[in-house]
Scaffold this motif. Structure first.
Motif, PDB file in Angstrom:
ATOM      1  N   GLU A 141       4.493  -9.363   5.262  1.00  0.00           N
ATOM      2  CA  GLU A 141       4.088  -9.373   3.954  1.00  0.00           C
ATOM      3  C   GLU A 141       4.718  -8.106   3.105  1.00  0.00           C
ATOM      4  O   GLU A 141       5.253  -8.107   2.177  1.00  0.00           O
ATOM      5  CB  GLU A 141       2.473  -9.328   3.724  1.00  0.00           C
ATOM      6  CG  GLU A 141       2.072  -9.111   2.521  1.00  0.00           C
ATOM      7  CD  GLU A 141       2.290 -10.666   1.554  1.00  0.00           C
ATOM      8  OE1 GLU A 141       2.629 -11.685   2.167  1.00  0.00           O
ATOM      9  OE2 GLU A 141       1.803 -10.552   0.242  1.00  0.00           O
ATOM     10  N   PHE A 142       4.818  -6.977   3.654  1.00  0.00           N
ATOM     11  CA  PHE A 142       5.312  -5.561   3.169  1.00  0.00           C
ATOM     12  C   PHE A 142       6.666  -5.946   2.926  1.00  0.00           C
ATOM     13  O   PHE A 142       7.215  -5.558   1.919  1.00  0.00           O
ATOM     14  CB  PHE A 142       5.298  -4.611   4.336  1.00  0.00           C
ATOM     15  CG  PHE A 142       5.858  -3.431   4.133  1.00  0.00           C
ATOM     16  CD1 PHE A 142       5.185  -2.452   3.173  1.00  0.00           C
ATOM     17  CD2 PHE A 142       6.917  -3.133   4.820  1.00  0.00           C
ATOM     18  CE1 PHE A 142       6.182  -1.124   3.035  1.00  0.00           C
ATOM     19  CE2 PHE A 142       7.706  -2.058   4.607  1.00  0.00           C
ATOM     20  CZ  PHE A 142       7.348  -1.012   3.859  1.00  0.00           C
ATOM     21  N   LEU A 143       7.513  -6.665   3.825  1.00  0.00           N
ATOM     22  CA  LEU A 143       8.899  -6.661   3.541  1.00  0.00           C
ATOM     23  C   LEU A 143       9.107  -7.666   2.509  1.00  0.00           C
ATOM     24  O   LEU A 143       9.998  -7.730   1.705  1.00  0.00           O
ATOM     25  CB  LEU A 143       9.713  -7.126   4.937  1.00  0.00           C
ATOM     26  CG  LEU A 143       9.839  -5.788   5.875  1.00  0.00           C
ATOM     27  CD1 LEU A 143      10.485  -6.452   6.874  1.00  0.00           C
ATOM     28  CD2 LEU A 143      10.689  -4.897   5.259  1.00  0.00           C
ATOM     29  N   ASP A 170       6.577   4.166  13.769  1.00  0.00           N
ATOM     30  CA  ASP A 170       7.902   4.271  13.059  1.00  0.00           C
ATOM     31  C   ASP A 170       7.758   3.641  11.431  1.00  0.00           C
ATOM     32  O   ASP A 170       8.434   3.564  10.886  1.00  0.00           O
ATOM     33  CB  ASP A 170       9.020   3.254  13.727  1.00  0.00           C
ATOM     34  CG  ASP A 170       8.576   1.730  13.688  1.00  0.00           C
ATOM     35  OD1 ASP A 170       7.236   1.535  13.645  1.00  0.00           O
ATOM     36  OD2 ASP A 170       9.467   0.856  13.680  1.00  0.00           O
ATOM     37  N   TRP A 171       6.434   3.266  11.449  1.00  0.00           N
ATOM     38  CA  TRP A 171       5.953   2.713  10.068  1.00  0.00           C
ATOM     39  C   TRP A 171       4.637   3.039   9.295  1.00  0.00           C
ATOM     40  O   TRP A 171       3.650   2.973  10.389  1.00  0.00           O
ATOM     41  CB  TRP A 171       5.944   1.082  10.181  1.00  0.00           C
ATOM     42  CG  TRP A 171       5.756   0.427   9.156  1.00  0.00           C
ATOM     43  CD1 TRP A 171       6.206   0.857   7.535  1.00  0.00           C
ATOM     44  CD2 TRP A 171       5.109  -0.600   8.668  1.00  0.00           C
ATOM     45  NE1 TRP A 171       5.837  -0.112   6.769  1.00  0.00           N
ATOM     46  CE2 TRP A 171       4.946  -1.173   7.476  1.00  0.00           C
ATOM     47  CE3 TRP A 171       4.340  -1.524   9.861  1.00  0.00           C
ATOM     48  CZ2 TRP A 171       4.469  -2.286   6.785  1.00  0.00           C
ATOM     49  CZ3 TRP A 171       3.809  -2.804   9.300  1.00  0.00           C
ATOM     50  CH2 TRP A 171       3.717  -2.858   7.878  1.00  0.00           C
ATOM     51  N   VAL A 172       4.778   3.745   8.338  1.00  0.00           N
ATOM     52  CA  VAL A 172       3.380   4.220   7.621  1.00  0.00           C
ATOM     53  C   VAL A 172       3.066   3.066   6.576  1.00  0.00           C
ATOM     54  O   VAL A 172       3.675   2.529   5.802  1.00  0.00           O
ATOM     55  CB  VAL A 172       3.513   5.345   7.109  1.00  0.00           C
ATOM     56  CG1 VAL A 172       2.377   5.978   6.061  1.00  0.00           C
ATOM     57  CG2 VAL A 172       3.918   6.623   7.881  1.00  0.00           C
ATOM     58  N   GLY A 215      15.753   6.601   4.629  1.00  0.00           N
ATOM     59  CA  GLY A 215      15.517   7.531   5.637  1.00  0.00           C
ATOM     60  C   GLY A 215      16.404   8.697   5.402  1.00  0.00           C
ATOM     61  O   GLY A 215      15.986   9.542   4.426  1.00  0.00           O
ATOM     62  N   SER A 216      17.258   9.246   6.334  1.00  0.00           N
ATOM     63  CA  SER A 216      17.919  10.443   6.203  1.00  0.00           C
ATOM     64  C   SER A 216      19.041  10.353   5.395  1.00  0.00           C
ATOM     65  O   SER A 216      19.826  11.183   5.190  1.00  0.00           O
ATOM     66  CB  SER A 216      18.339  10.840   7.633  1.00  0.00           C
ATOM     67  OG  SER A 216      19.329  10.011   8.110  1.00  0.00           O
ATOM     68  N   GLY A 217      19.318   9.434   4.595  1.00  0.00           N
ATOM     69  CA  GLY A 217      20.385   9.024   3.584  1.00  0.00           C
ATOM     70  C   GLY A 217      21.635   8.805   4.250  1.00  0.00           C
ATOM     71  O   GLY A 217      22.749   9.116   3.597  1.00  0.00           O
ATOM     72  N   THR A 218      21.946   8.365   5.450  1.00  0.00           N
ATOM     73  CA  THR A 218      23.185   7.960   5.946  1.00  0.00           C
ATOM     74  C   THR A 218      24.108   7.224   5.117  1.00  0.00           C
ATOM     75  O   THR A 218      25.249   7.352   5.127  1.00  0.00           O
ATOM     76  CB  THR A 218      22.841   7.102   7.397  1.00  0.00           C
ATOM     77  OG1 THR A 218      22.088   7.954   7.951  1.00  0.00           O
ATOM     78  CG2 THR A 218      24.230   7.289   8.166  1.00  0.00           C
ATOM     79  N   THR A 219      23.514   6.197   4.503  1.00  0.00           N
ATOM     80  CA  THR A 219      24.055   5.113   3.385  1.00  0.00           C
ATOM     81  C   THR A 219      24.918   5.999   2.570  1.00  0.00           C
ATOM     82  O   THR A 219      25.949   5.772   2.047  1.00  0.00           O
ATOM     83  CB  THR A 219      23.375   4.231   2.867  1.00  0.00           C
ATOM     84  OG1 THR A 219      22.676   3.546   3.981  1.00  0.00           O
ATOM     85  CG2 THR A 219      24.014   3.118   2.003  1.00  0.00           C
TER      86      THR A 219
HETATM   87  C1  LIG Z   1      14.455   3.361  10.145  1.00  0.00           C
HETATM   88  S1  LIG Z   1      14.313   4.430   8.737  1.00  0.00           S
HETATM   89  C2  LIG Z   1      15.993   4.149   8.120  1.00  0.00           C
HETATM   90  C3  LIG Z   1      16.814   5.308   8.647  1.00  0.00           C
HETATM   91  C4  LIG Z   1      18.153   5.413   7.778  1.00  0.00           C
HETATM   92  N1  LIG Z   1      18.994   4.102   7.909  1.00  0.00           N
HETATM   93  C5  LIG Z   1      19.172   6.243   8.446  1.00  0.00           C
HETATM   94  O1  LIG Z   1      20.098   6.140   8.839  1.00  0.00           O
HETATM   95  O2  LIG Z   1      18.565   7.616   8.015  1.00  0.00           O
HETATM   96  C6  LIG Z   1      13.260   3.581   7.732  1.00  0.00           C
HETATM   97  C7  LIG Z   1      12.620   4.509   6.595  1.00  0.00           C
HETATM   98  O3  LIG Z   1      12.040   3.623   5.782  1.00  0.00           O
HETATM   99  C8  LIG Z   1      11.235   4.557   4.826  1.00  0.00           C
HETATM  100  N2  LIG Z   1      10.348   3.860   4.547  1.00  0.00           N
HETATM  101  C9  LIG Z   1       8.964   3.108   5.184  1.00  0.00           C
HETATM  102  N3  LIG Z   1       8.409   2.458   4.129  1.00  0.00           N
HETATM  103  C10 LIG Z   1       8.792   2.629   2.907  1.00  0.00           C
HETATM  104  C11 LIG Z   1       8.619   2.292   1.766  1.00  0.00           C
HETATM  105  N4  LIG Z   1       7.440   1.681   1.389  1.00  0.00           N
HETATM  106  N5  LIG Z   1       9.199   2.768   0.649  1.00  0.00           N
HETATM  107  C12 LIG Z   1      10.350   3.775   1.030  1.00  0.00           C
HETATM  108  N6  LIG Z   1      10.648   4.009   2.048  1.00  0.00           N
HETATM  109  C13 LIG Z   1       9.941   3.464   2.973  1.00  0.00           C
HETATM  110  C14 LIG Z   1      10.625   5.291   6.188  1.00  0.00           C
HETATM  111  O4  LIG Z   1      10.133   6.672   5.841  1.00  0.00           O
HETATM  112  C15 LIG Z   1      11.855   5.661   7.055  1.00  0.00           C
HETATM  113  O5  LIG Z   1      12.571   6.734   6.793  1.00  0.00           O
END
Ligand SMILES: C[S@@+](CC[C@H](N)C(=O)[O-])C[C@H]1O[C@@H](n2cnc3c(N)ncnc32)[C@H](O)[C@@H]1O
Length: 632
Positions: free
Chosen positions: A139-141, A118-120, A446-450
């Protein structure tokens, strides 16, 4: 980083330096969250470059003849909704220069670090067995949250989704980034029923939304329902309803609130409830000089706010023995099933020889005395499958994760994205947290729900909320061509704005538009050579207008009007440009000019010589300002 690499750090240190390090280590504050920031693999997104926005697309696309390169009309409406492609570390650094203290609500749903792809991080998924998994994630967050903190308005709020497993870690991290700003957390139900596959003792069916707000923030609250209020007796103080006159303490806990209540008109006495004493103090029991917050019981009686029963049984026990016999027979006043007179209660003799009422006095609560909002409950999200079985006044309905997946499938015709949150959750959070003109940021979009939630909310209340969504491409070594931001996040918004299924389209006036930005990065030392006019134009548009717009043709690029001032950008100023600038105020009807240019002093002097007063600013200072200090 390996143990050998770590030890290598100390190779060049002498004894004195090593001692100092040890003392530093021993005296370092340890209360709170600790993570191994220096041991983890470096986050390659961290950099000190200058971030510059490049407009890649506007939606809806401009009509033919008005596109880029053909000269955008002077009054092209600016695009206020933004989708920014790239690592959010860069997007946040850009926004810190353009939107500092301008974002009212941030909602994020970061990767939860479940170890389940779930995390790259640095181009690869972080697996469950990664040694530094939690430290990397924290650290990332941390790096991103500290940037985001500066974007919030003084009454802004950040809402962060998190699962139960990682909630504690994230909450401590949030405490570190937003000290003293914790407002609480909200729980919501992610699924219906238990998950038989889960290898743990509890089947987890909830998630949290952590809430951290600046001093001026408060939720909108819920409007109270006044259905229960009426005015059957034409009370001049208006509508009222009856309410309980007791409080949840026993007579032993609150002896002063345990007293016989006498109706002065009928002389009927009402026994207090030994398990729930009266809410209001009796004047007769106050010590000398003692005051009470509300009025006394006697004062409320005087005001007619205590409703004594009109039809009820009234008994008089001539002797104590008769009263005791009634107690033993259970034939005494009750509250529900609780007898109000018992052998063990004090001062039973008081009830002998006087009329005792079997009914219960009530309080007359006026609508006019109420605050008309109620604050939401932290367990406020009522799952849609249990709607109707809760007191809904301080809660709202959110669906489960299934709704998120179903909606993505409905919009795309397939499961284009697996982690979408339910639209109802985000929409209701924003409905509580935002006002109609607010800017809302989601930097894990992510998918832009917001974005969809913002559009729907605006359509419902006529608001002008704006969204800024940031998403990575999620490209990895294995899938270098993947572009989640363009193909899922922006594509969802394109489809939502155009109308999908039976859903209507949104016009640009209703906020149905966005600009899609990509980010270019240049080393700070090279910025003066590498920033081009397109970068500069968008940077200034974002800073001055909070929006972007297609770059107009010509040497003078008009950004727009703020008040009575025309905002213009010109790079190098030639004779023809100077001529055009000199007549600009007369032709545009503006009182003033603000011109961003490479040599502001020279231009101001030349314009002054032609009788034109203009405020001229350094283009480079305006473009690059605000990014200092963004170094990793
Ligand atoms: C849990 S999803 C969010 C889903 C979103 N709330 C929705 O309803 O579609 C987390 C998203 O954060 C993105 N993400 C992870 N690391 C990121 C980064 N460093 N910069 C921007 N987006 C990142 C991932 O690609 C993933 O799509």
């Amino acid at each position: 980083m390996s143990g050998t690499d770590l030890l290598g750090q100390f190779d060049g240190l002498n004894e004195h330096q090593l001692r100092r390090l040890l003392v530093e280590h021993l005296t370092k504050q340890k209360l709170g969250l600790y993570w191994e920031a220096s041991a983890i693999e470096r986050d390659r997104a961290l950099n000190a470059d200058v971030v510059l926005p490049r407009l890649a697309e506007v939606f809806p696309p401009p009509p033919p003849g008005e596109g880029r390169g053909e000269g955008a009309p002077l009054d092209t409406p600016p695009h206020r909704n933004l989708i920014i492609e790239g690592d959010n570390f860069d997007a946040l650094r850009l926004l810190r220069a353009t939107h500092r203290a301008k974002v009212r609500v941030i909602y994020i749903d970061p990767p939860y670090n479940t170890g389940n792809k779930d995390w790259v991080y640095n181009d690869r998924y972080v697996g469950a067995n990664d040694r530094w998994r939690h430290s990397q994630w924290l650290e990332f967050l941390y790096r991103r949250l500290t940037l985001a903190r500066d974007l919030l308005t003084p009454d802004g709020v950040i809402l962060v989704s998190i699962n139960d497993e990682n909630r504690a870690r994230l909450e401590l991290l949030m405490d570190e980034v937003f000290p003293g700003r914790r407002l609480g957390s909200i729980t919501w139900r992610t699924r219906q029923g238990s998950n038989a596959d889960q290898q743990c003792f509890l089947s987890v069916d909830h998630e949290h939304v952590l809430v951290y707000g600046n001093a001026g923030f408060s939720f909108n609250g819920f409007n109270k329902s006044y259905e229960m209020y009426g005015n059957p007796d034409n009370d001049p103080r208006g509508d009222w309803r009856t309410s309980d006159l007791t409080l949840g303490f026993s007579y032993k806990e609150r002896p002063n609130l345990y007293y016989p209540l006498l109706d002065p008109k009928t002389a009927i006495a009402y026994p207090p409830n030994p398990d729930r004493v009266w809410v209001y103090a009796s004047q007769a029991r106050l010590k000398e000089g003692q005051t009470v917050q509300a009025k006394t019981m006697e004062a409320f009686i005087e005001l007619g706010q205590i409703l004594f029963p009109t039809e009820q049984r009234v008994a008089t026990w001539p002797t104590l023995d008769a009263l005791l016999a009634a107690i033993d027979a259970g034939d005494v006043p009750k509250s529900g099933k609780t007898p109000l007179l018992r052998r063990d209660l004090p001062n039973l003799a008081f009830w002998v020889g006087r009329p005792v009422g079997f009914g219960r006095p009530q309080f007359k609560r006026y609508k006019a005395d109420l605050r008309n909002q109620t604050q939401p409950l932290s367990s406020w999200v009522v799952p849609s499958f249990e709607e109707g079985s809760y007191e809904a006044e301080s809660s709202f309905v959110s669906s489960t994760n299934q709704e998120g997946a179903r909606m993505v499938a409905e919009i795309f015709g397939d499961r284009a994205f697996n982690y979408a949150k339910p639209l109802s959750l985000i929409k209701n959070l924003l409905q509580q947290a935002t006002r109609p003109g607010d800017t809302i940021l989601d930097f894990f979009a992510g998918s832009g729900t917001t974005g969809q939630a913002v559009l729907e909310l605006n359509a419902e209340d006529g608001g002008q909320r704006k969204f800024i969504l940031c998403s990575s491409t999620e490209a990895t070594k294995k899938e270098p061509g993947k572009n989640l931001c363009r193909d899922v996040c922006a594509e969802r918004l394109r489809r939502v704005i155009a109308g999908y299924g039976s859903k209507p389209a949104y016009t640009p006036e209703q906020g149905g538009e966005f600009a899609y930005l990509q980010l270019d990065k240049v080393e700070a030392a090279d910025a003066h050579h590498e920033v081009d006019l397109e970068h500069a134009f968008q940077m200034l548009a974002l800073k001055r207008l909070g929006a972007v717009l297609p770059v107009p043709e010509g040497a003078i690029k008009r950004l727009g009007r703020v008040g009575d001032c025309e905002l213009l950008l010109c790079g190098k100023v030639k004779a023809a440009t100077l001529k055009e600038l000199a007549v600009w105020p007369a032709q545009s009807g503006a009182a003033r000019l603000a011109v961003y240019t490479l040599r502001p002093q020279t231009l101001a002097e030349k314009l002054a010589a032609r009788g034109v007063e203009a405020n001229c600013y350094s283009l480079m200072d305006a473009v690059l300002g605000g990014q200092a200090g963004s170094a990793a």
